[in-house]
Design a protein around this motif. Structure first.
Motif, PDB file in Angstrom:
ATOM      1  N   ARG A  89      48.426  40.157  38.992  1.00  0.00           N
ATOM      2  CA  ARG A  89      49.608  39.602  38.028  1.00  0.00           C
ATOM      3  C   ARG A  89      50.807  40.244  38.264  1.00  0.00           C
ATOM      4  O   ARG A  89      51.915  39.502  38.474  1.00  0.00           O
ATOM      5  N   GLN A  90      50.798  41.509  38.317  1.00  0.00           N
ATOM      6  CA  GLN A  90      52.190  42.275  38.582  1.00  0.00           C
ATOM      7  C   GLN A  90      53.115  41.762  39.809  1.00  0.00           C
ATOM      8  O   GLN A  90      54.290  41.598  39.803  1.00  0.00           O
ATOM      9  N   LEU A  91      52.354  41.801  40.922  1.00  0.00           N
ATOM     10  CA  LEU A  91      52.723  41.556  42.185  1.00  0.00           C
ATOM     11  C   LEU A  91      53.298  39.939  42.198  1.00  0.00           C
ATOM     12  O   LEU A  91      54.408  39.691  42.487  1.00  0.00           O
ATOM     13  N   ALA A  92      52.490  39.145  41.542  1.00  0.00           N
ATOM     14  CA  ALA A  92      53.131  37.654  41.506  1.00  0.00           C
ATOM     15  C   ALA A  92      54.457  37.612  40.597  1.00  0.00           C
ATOM     16  O   ALA A  92      55.396  36.927  40.964  1.00  0.00           O
ATOM     17  N   GLU A  93      54.407  38.392  39.788  1.00  0.00           N
ATOM     18  CA  GLU A  93      55.573  38.313  38.762  1.00  0.00           C
ATOM     19  C   GLU A  93      56.801  39.082  39.606  1.00  0.00           C
ATOM     20  O   GLU A  93      58.039  38.435  39.263  1.00  0.00           O
ATOM     21  N   ILE A  94      56.729  39.791  40.483  1.00  0.00           N
ATOM     22  CA  ILE A  94      57.789  40.207  41.515  1.00  0.00           C
ATOM     23  C   ILE A  94      57.919  39.455  42.728  1.00  0.00           C
ATOM     24  O   ILE A  94      58.672  39.732  43.744  1.00  0.00           O
ATOM     25  N   GLY A  95      57.358  38.433  42.719  1.00  0.00           N
ATOM     26  CA  GLY A  95      57.491  37.472  43.801  1.00  0.00           C
ATOM     27  C   GLY A  95      56.845  37.359  45.058  1.00  0.00           C
ATOM     28  O   GLY A  95      57.166  37.018  46.033  1.00  0.00           O
ATOM     29  N   TRP A  96      55.397  38.227  44.929  1.00  0.00           N
ATOM     30  CA  TRP A  96      54.883  38.437  46.116  1.00  0.00           C
ATOM     31  C   TRP A  96      53.738  37.387  45.961  1.00  0.00           C
ATOM     32  O   TRP A  96      53.111  37.178  44.978  1.00  0.00           O
ATOM     33  N   HIS A  97      53.305  36.935  47.350  1.00  0.00           N
ATOM     34  CA  HIS A  97      51.910  36.233  47.469  1.00  0.00           C
ATOM     35  C   HIS A  97      51.064  37.091  47.752  1.00  0.00           C
ATOM     36  O   HIS A  97      50.961  37.973  48.558  1.00  0.00           O
ATOM     37  N   VAL A  98      49.868  37.090  46.864  1.00  0.00           N
ATOM     38  CA  VAL A  98      48.538  37.953  47.197  1.00  0.00           C
ATOM     39  C   VAL A  98      47.567  37.192  47.817  1.00  0.00           C
ATOM     40  O   VAL A  98      47.293  36.274  47.439  1.00  0.00           O
ATOM     41  N   HIS A  99      46.877  37.741  48.897  1.00  0.00           N
ATOM     42  CA  HIS A  99      45.913  37.115  49.664  1.00  0.00           C
ATOM     43  C   HIS A  99      44.699  38.315  49.649  1.00  0.00           C
ATOM     44  O   HIS A  99      44.911  39.033  50.115  1.00  0.00           O
ATOM     45  N   ILE A 100      43.620  37.821  49.300  1.00  0.00           N
ATOM     46  CA  ILE A 100      42.207  38.625  49.170  1.00  0.00           C
ATOM     47  C   ILE A 100      41.706  38.315  50.445  1.00  0.00           C
ATOM     48  O   ILE A 100      41.179  37.408  50.735  1.00  0.00           O
ATOM     49  N   ILE A 101      41.376  39.458  51.166  1.00  0.00           N
ATOM     50  CA  ILE A 101      40.238  39.320  52.400  1.00  0.00           C
ATOM     51  C   ILE A 101      39.026  40.066  51.851  1.00  0.00           C
ATOM     52  O   ILE A 101      38.914  41.251  51.561  1.00  0.00           O
ATOM     53  N   TRP A 102      37.947  39.080  51.727  1.00  0.00           N
ATOM     54  CA  TRP A 102      36.519  39.870  51.117  1.00  0.00           C
ATOM     55  C   TRP A 102      35.846  40.411  52.414  1.00  0.00           C
ATOM     56  O   TRP A 102      35.811  39.436  53.638  1.00  0.00           O
ATOM     57  N   THR A 103      35.393  41.497  52.339  1.00  0.00           N
ATOM     58  CA  THR A 103      34.699  42.141  53.707  1.00  0.00           C
ATOM     59  C   THR A 103      33.358  41.454  53.928  1.00  0.00           C
ATOM     60  O   THR A 103      32.823  41.439  55.046  1.00  0.00           O
ATOM     61  N   CYS A 104      32.772  40.507  53.091  1.00  0.00           N
ATOM     62  CA  CYS A 104      31.679  39.850  53.305  1.00  0.00           C
ATOM     63  C   CYS A 104      32.137  38.686  54.227  1.00  0.00           C
ATOM     64  O   CYS A 104      31.326  37.870  54.744  1.00  0.00           O
ATOM     65  N   SER A 105      33.634  38.117  54.370  1.00  0.00           N
ATOM     66  CA  SER A 105      33.914  36.980  55.294  1.00  0.00           C
ATOM     67  C   SER A 105      35.225  37.538  55.642  1.00  0.00           C
ATOM     68  O   SER A 105      36.269  36.639  55.452  1.00  0.00           O
TER      69      SER A 105
END
Ligand SMILES: [Zn+2]
Length: 126
Positions: A89-105
């Protein structure tokens, strides 16, 4: 089982290798950003978290809680998930796009990241 935010895990290293091979510049574990993202692409304002499916509560089959001490593990994972969401949420607030990579995929997550990068215009590195 590894620590929550262990560095240089195998999936993390393979993502870094692929990014490097594709010519992308990135920084690692930036402490000045919320949640200390594992990989940051400053020109694209993308923060990548390589999340272990168990500790970060992916909710997939593999992330099932142990049959013993289930409530203990549930609490632990829930706290991590809350912390993750807060950082995102904080990252999005300062204009970052968050990308999650799950270790199962990892492969799938990496493909999505590459698509995301190709669709974004690079800007001034942040
Ligand atoms: Zn999973």
């Amino acid at each position: 089982m590894s620590r929550v935010r262990s560095k240089n895990t195998k999936p993390e290293v393979s993502v870094r290798r692929a990014l490097h091979a594709a010519g992308y510049r990135f920084r690692l574990h930036r402490k000045d950003l919320p949640g200390k993202p594992d990989i940051v692409l400053p020109k694209y304002r993308i923060a990548v978290f390589v999340n272990g499916y168990f500790w970060h509560g992916h909710g997939c089959k593999r992330s099932k809680l142990p049959a013993t001490n289930t409530e203990f593990w549930r609490g632990k994972v829930a706290r991590n998930t809350t912390r993750d969401q807060e950082a995102q949420r904080q990252l999005a607030e300062i204009g970052w796009h968050v990308h999650i990579i799950w270790t199962c995929s990892t492969k799938h997550g990496l493909e999505q990241l590459m698509q995301l990068l190709q669709g974004r215009k690079p800007g001034i590195p942040v």
